[in-house]
Design a protein around this motif. Structure first.
Motif, short mmCIF file in Angstrom:
data_model
loop_
_atom_site.label_atom_id
_atom_site.label_comp_id
_atom_site.label_asym_id
_atom_site.label_seq_id
_atom_site.Cartn_x
_atom_site.Cartn_y
_atom_site.Cartn_z
N ALA A 10 0.82 -1.21 0.00
CA ALA A 10 0.00 0.00 0.00
C ALA A 10 0.85 1.26 0.00
O ALA A 10 0.55 2.23 -0.67
CB ALA A 10 -0.93 0.00 1.21
N SER A 11 1.95 1.28 0.75
CA SER A 11 2.72 2.51 0.87
C SER A 11 3.52 2.80 -0.39
O SER A 11 3.73 3.96 -0.74
CB SER A 11 3.67 2.44 2.07
N GLU B 191 6.98 10.95 0.00
CA GLU B 191 7.01 10.50 1.39
C GLU B 191 8.30 10.93 2.08
O GLU B 191 8.30 11.34 3.23
CB GLU B 191 6.87 8.98 1.46
N THR B 192 9.41 10.82 1.38
CA THR B 192 10.70 11.22 1.96
C THR B 192 10.70 12.71 2.28
O THR B 192 11.14 13.12 3.36
CB THR B 192 11.84 10.89 0.98
N ALA B 193 10.21 13.53 1.36
CA ALA B 193 10.16 14.97 1.59
C ALA B 193 9.23 15.32 2.74
O ALA B 193 9.54 16.20 3.56
CB ALA B 193 9.72 15.68 0.31
N LYS C 63 10.44 17.15 6.28
CA LYS C 63 9.83 18.38 6.83
C LYS C 63 9.34 18.16 8.26
O LYS C 63 9.51 19.02 9.12
CB LYS C 63 8.67 18.82 5.94
N ILE C 64 8.71 17.01 8.51
CA ILE C 64 8.24 16.72 9.87
C ILE C 64 9.40 16.66 10.84
O ILE C 64 9.32 17.16 11.97
CB ILE C 64 7.43 15.40 9.86
#
Length: 100
Positions: free
Chosen positions: A29-30, A39-41, A45-46
């Protein structure tokens, strides 16, 4: 028995017989619905926001200071040595070995 299965496999290969179908690649799914770079970006940021938030919280907490309390009274059970023992400056079990 083993030789017969090897021979039948060789004959099938030489005749161009049907190959077993390759198993299909499973899509998780991912990785199948989302772009890995996105997803990496997002998590980068998080992470940076978390580092900044923790740094600001630490600066705030450390800048408040702390209260200074009075000295506690001298309780007798703390075994504070205000004078030497009758047998010398060391405690009873802290006697250093004397060389004869």
């Amino acid at each position: 028995m083993a030789m017969a299965s090897v021979r039948s496999g060789l004959l099938r290969t030489l005749r161009g017989g049907s190959r077993p179908a390759a198993p299909q690649k499973r899509g998780f799914a991912s990785s199948s619905h989302h772009d890995d770079a996105y997803e990496t970006a997002k998590w980068e940021k998080i992470t940076y926001l978390g580092i900044a938030g923790c740094t600001l919280l630490a600066i705030y907490n450390l800048s408040k200071g702390h209260p200074h309390h009075e000295e506690p009274p001298a309780y007798p059970y703390l075994h504070i040595r205000n004078k030497e023992f009758p047998w010398g400056p060391d405690g009873l079990f802290e006697v250093k070995e004397k060389h004869h």
